[in-house]
Design a protein around this motif. Structure first.
Motif, mmCIF file in Angstrom:
data_model
loop_
_atom_site.group_PDB
_atom_site.id
_atom_site.type_symbol
_atom_site.label_atom_id
_atom_site.label_comp_id
_atom_site.label_asym_id
_atom_site.label_seq_id
_atom_site.Cartn_x
_atom_site.Cartn_y
_atom_site.Cartn_z
ATOM 1 N N GLY A 1 -5.059 19.272 11.536
ATOM 2 C CA GLY A 1 -4.766 18.398 10.190
ATOM 3 C C GLY A 1 -4.259 16.704 10.777
ATOM 4 O O GLY A 1 -4.143 16.680 12.061
ATOM 5 N N THR A 2 -4.711 15.420 10.784
ATOM 6 C CA THR A 2 -4.919 14.295 11.450
ATOM 7 C C THR A 2 -4.357 13.124 10.640
ATOM 8 O O THR A 2 -4.416 13.017 9.212
ATOM 9 C CB THR A 2 -5.987 14.010 12.305
ATOM 10 N N GLY A 3 -3.672 12.064 10.934
ATOM 11 C CA GLY A 3 -3.357 10.773 10.393
ATOM 12 C C GLY A 3 -1.996 10.728 9.838
ATOM 13 O O GLY A 3 -0.795 11.964 10.475
ATOM 14 N N SER A 4 -1.739 9.910 8.502
ATOM 15 C CA SER A 4 -0.566 9.804 8.099
ATOM 16 C C SER A 4 0.266 10.986 7.009
ATOM 17 O O SER A 4 -0.173 12.166 7.217
ATOM 18 C CB SER A 4 -0.370 8.664 7.238
ATOM 19 N N HIS A 5 1.024 11.824 7.600
ATOM 20 C CA HIS A 5 2.017 12.406 6.480
ATOM 21 C C HIS A 5 1.872 12.700 5.631
ATOM 22 O O HIS A 5 2.395 13.041 4.682
ATOM 23 C CB HIS A 5 3.926 13.542 7.398
ATOM 24 N N ARG A 6 2.049 10.919 4.998
ATOM 25 C CA ARG A 6 1.804 10.536 3.491
ATOM 26 C C ARG A 6 3.686 11.401 3.036
ATOM 27 O O ARG A 6 3.366 11.214 1.623
ATOM 28 C CB ARG A 6 0.681 11.259 2.946
ATOM 29 N N LEU A 7 4.345 10.607 3.634
ATOM 30 C CA LEU A 7 5.784 11.392 3.571
ATOM 31 C C LEU A 7 6.778 10.704 4.200
ATOM 32 O O LEU A 7 6.148 10.417 5.014
ATOM 33 C CB LEU A 7 5.924 13.259 3.044
ATOM 34 N N VAL A 8 7.819 10.018 2.725
ATOM 35 C CA VAL A 8 8.803 9.412 3.544
ATOM 36 C C VAL A 8 9.777 10.104 3.283
ATOM 37 O O VAL A 8 9.795 10.105 1.949
ATOM 38 C CB VAL A 8 8.673 7.771 3.438
ATOM 39 N N ILE A 9 11.059 9.941 3.850
ATOM 40 C CA ILE A 9 12.216 11.092 3.402
ATOM 41 C C ILE A 9 13.600 10.201 3.792
ATOM 42 O O ILE A 9 13.578 9.320 4.269
ATOM 43 C CB ILE A 9 12.863 11.998 4.608
ATOM 44 N N ALA B 1 3.256 15.635 -15.948
ATOM 45 C CA ALA B 1 2.710 17.079 -16.436
ATOM 46 C C ALA B 1 3.136 18.301 -15.831
ATOM 47 O O ALA B 1 3.491 19.213 -16.679
ATOM 48 C CB ALA B 1 1.285 17.068 -16.847
ATOM 49 N N PHE B 2 3.411 18.107 -14.541
ATOM 50 C CA PHE B 2 3.756 19.632 -13.903
ATOM 51 C C PHE B 2 5.320 19.843 -14.283
ATOM 52 O O PHE B 2 6.044 21.062 -13.458
ATOM 53 C CB PHE B 2 3.392 18.588 -12.311
ATOM 54 N N GLY B 3 6.123 18.749 -14.161
ATOM 55 C CA GLY B 3 7.526 18.792 -14.733
ATOM 56 C C GLY B 3 8.459 18.087 -13.935
ATOM 57 O O GLY B 3 9.220 18.555 -14.140
ATOM 58 N N LEU B 4 7.814 17.710 -13.359
ATOM 59 C CA LEU B 4 8.883 16.457 -12.042
ATOM 60 C C LEU B 4 9.036 15.535 -12.958
ATOM 61 O O LEU B 4 10.674 15.150 -12.060
ATOM 62 C CB LEU B 4 8.600 16.974 -11.011
ATOM 63 N N GLY B 5 8.738 14.049 -12.988
ATOM 64 C CA GLY B 5 9.306 13.563 -13.926
ATOM 65 C C GLY B 5 9.935 12.960 -12.865
ATOM 66 O O GLY B 5 8.600 12.231 -11.975
ATOM 67 N N THR B 6 10.858 12.216 -12.759
ATOM 68 C CA THR B 6 11.533 11.013 -11.826
ATOM 69 C C THR B 6 12.010 11.780 -10.593
ATOM 70 O O THR B 6 12.988 11.450 -9.916
ATOM 71 C CB THR B 6 12.697 9.976 -12.523
ATOM 72 N N ARG B 7 11.944 13.023 -9.745
ATOM 73 C CA ARG B 7 12.504 13.697 -9.263
ATOM 74 C C ARG B 7 11.620 12.999 -8.025
ATOM 75 O O ARG B 7 11.921 13.170 -6.793
ATOM 76 C CB ARG B 7 11.720 14.889 -9.806
ATOM 77 N N LEU B 8 10.465 12.639 -7.612
ATOM 78 C CA LEU B 8 9.522 12.006 -6.353
ATOM 79 C C LEU B 8 9.474 10.107 -6.677
ATOM 80 O O LEU B 8 9.730 10.246 -8.114
ATOM 81 C CB LEU B 8 8.549 12.718 -6.777
ATOM 82 N N GLY B 9 9.053 9.902 -5.817
ATOM 83 C CA GLY B 9 9.502 8.498 -4.977
ATOM 84 C C GLY B 9 7.852 8.271 -4.933
ATOM 85 O O GLY B 9 7.538 8.929 -4.371
ATOM 86 N N LEU B 10 6.798 7.019 -5.460
ATOM 87 C CA LEU B 10 5.555 7.389 -5.390
ATOM 88 C C LEU B 10 5.368 6.027 -4.511
ATOM 89 O O LEU B 10 5.613 5.171 -4.915
ATOM 90 C CB LEU B 10 4.959 7.435 -6.539
ATOM 91 N N ARG B 11 4.703 5.801 -4.076
ATOM 92 C CA ARG B 11 4.681 4.366 -3.168
ATOM 93 C C ARG B 11 2.879 4.368 -2.300
ATOM 94 O O ARG B 11 1.955 5.320 -2.307
ATOM 95 C CB ARG B 11 5.142 4.345 -1.999
ATOM 96 N N ALA B 12 1.823 2.978 -3.396
ATOM 97 C CA ALA B 12 0.713 2.861 -2.863
ATOM 98 C C ALA B 12 0.323 2.639 -1.216
ATOM 99 O O ALA B 12 1.157 2.590 -0.373
ATOM 100 C CB ALA B 12 0.411 1.790 -3.021
ATOM 101 N N SER B 13 -0.266 4.221 -0.938
ATOM 102 C CA SER B 13 -0.847 4.327 1.071
ATOM 103 C C SER B 13 -2.146 4.292 0.829
ATOM 104 O O SER B 13 -3.065 4.466 0.421
ATOM 105 C CB SER B 13 0.110 4.710 1.157
ATOM 106 N N GLU B 14 -3.051 3.876 1.708
ATOM 107 C CA GLU B 14 -4.358 4.415 1.755
ATOM 108 C C GLU B 14 -4.520 4.400 3.333
ATOM 109 O O GLU B 14 -5.603 4.286 4.301
ATOM 110 C CB GLU B 14 -5.841 3.096 1.963
ATOM 111 N N ALA B 15 -3.044 4.530 3.748
ATOM 112 C CA ALA B 15 -3.184 5.937 5.576
ATOM 113 C C ALA B 15 -4.000 6.587 5.936
ATOM 114 O O ALA B 15 -3.802 7.814 4.895
ATOM 115 C CB ALA B 15 -1.411 5.946 5.759
ATOM 116 N N PRO B 16 -4.745 6.522 6.565
ATOM 117 C CA PRO B 16 -5.681 7.937 6.968
ATOM 118 C C PRO B 16 -4.204 9.491 7.864
ATOM 119 O O PRO B 16 -4.051 9.185 7.961
ATOM 120 C CB PRO B 16 -6.354 7.753 8.072
ATOM 121 N N THR B 17 -5.221 10.404 6.360
ATOM 122 C CA THR B 17 -5.087 11.503 6.629
ATOM 123 C C THR B 17 -6.282 12.250 6.024
ATOM 124 O O THR B 17 -6.949 12.034 5.632
ATOM 125 C CB THR B 17 -3.918 11.466 5.649
ATOM 126 N N THR B 18 -5.971 13.773 6.704
ATOM 127 C CA THR B 18 -6.967 14.183 6.966
ATOM 128 C C THR B 18 -6.482 15.894 7.293
ATOM 129 O O THR B 18 -5.443 15.769 7.962
ATOM 130 C CB THR B 18 -8.222 14.581 7.628
#
Length: 211
Positions: free
Chosen positions: A175-183, A23-40
């Motif tokens: 902020g603490t915990g995971s960046h929730r980002l993998v490059i 809906a944001f217009g990015l379509g397949t430009r990003l990969g998405l991966r399930a994670s429950e890593a703590p982040t605040t």
């Protein structure tokens, strides 16, 4: 040589995130991966979309808000141009901006460039680290901001002071915990001085070019 071949956001609900980014217009430009890593709090990075004129900023920010994003900074004129900041439902912060301060024609909702802004605790040290990984500096403003040449990469990498980036985005610096980002990119996996993880090559299909 290291290059930003792909970006993967780690999210609690990949299906919901996929609906939002479509809906944001990015379509397949990003990969998405399930994670429950703590982040605040502030995750130490943001993604910036560069567009042609203010009406395109308004269109993309509006689409993000309609899809469930939270406003952090309303779209408005600034010294550098025109832009706004939103937080996606998965927690990723997005900046949408243009150097133009007024429209020059009809709005064509098209993303010109995606920039990954990494908040660095020491910009000079992180610059040296990435140069050692084979990146080439394109622009540098001392210890405040460094931008690397993108080459054929679909995403441009830039370093910003951690505190300055949080201020620019309109969020508290803590902020603490995971960046929730993998490059994805480069010949081998590594982690930079601020804990941002890189995987060897593109773990997922590289982002599609802007249409």
């Amino acid at each position: 040589m290291t290059s930003t071949e792909s970006l993967t956001l780690e999210v609690a609900d990949p299906a919901a995130a996929e609906r939002f980014y479509t809906a944001f217009g990015l379509g397949t430009r990003l990969g998405l991966r399930a994670s429950e890593a703590p982040t605040t709090g502030f995750r130490g990075f943001a993604l910036s979309l560069t567009v042609s004129q203010p009406s395109v900023v308004n269109a993309l920010v509006g689409a993000a808000l309609d899809a469930g994003a939270t406003p952090l900074k309303p779209a408005a004129k600034s010294f550098w141009g025109y832009g706004g900041v939103v937080r996606a439902p998965d927690g990723t912060i997005w900046k949408v901006a243009t150097s133009a301060k007024k429209d020059s024609g009809p709005a064509e909702v098209r993303i010109g460039e995606i920039v990954l802004l990494l908040g660095a605790s020491d910009v000079a040290a992180s610059r040296r680290f990435y140069v050692g990984q084979g990146l080439v500096v394109a622009r540098s403003y001392g210890r405040k901001y460094v931008e690397f040449a993108a080459g054929q990469s679909p995403v441009k990498l830039a370093l910003y002071g951690h505190r300055a980036l949080a201020k620019d985005l309109g969020v508290p610096v803590d902020g603490t915990g995971s960046h929730r980002l993998v490059i994805g990119g480069g010949a081998a996996a590594f982690t930079d001085p601020d804990g941002f993880a890189w995987e060897a090559g593109a773990s997922l299909a590289a982002p599609a070019p802007a249409s």
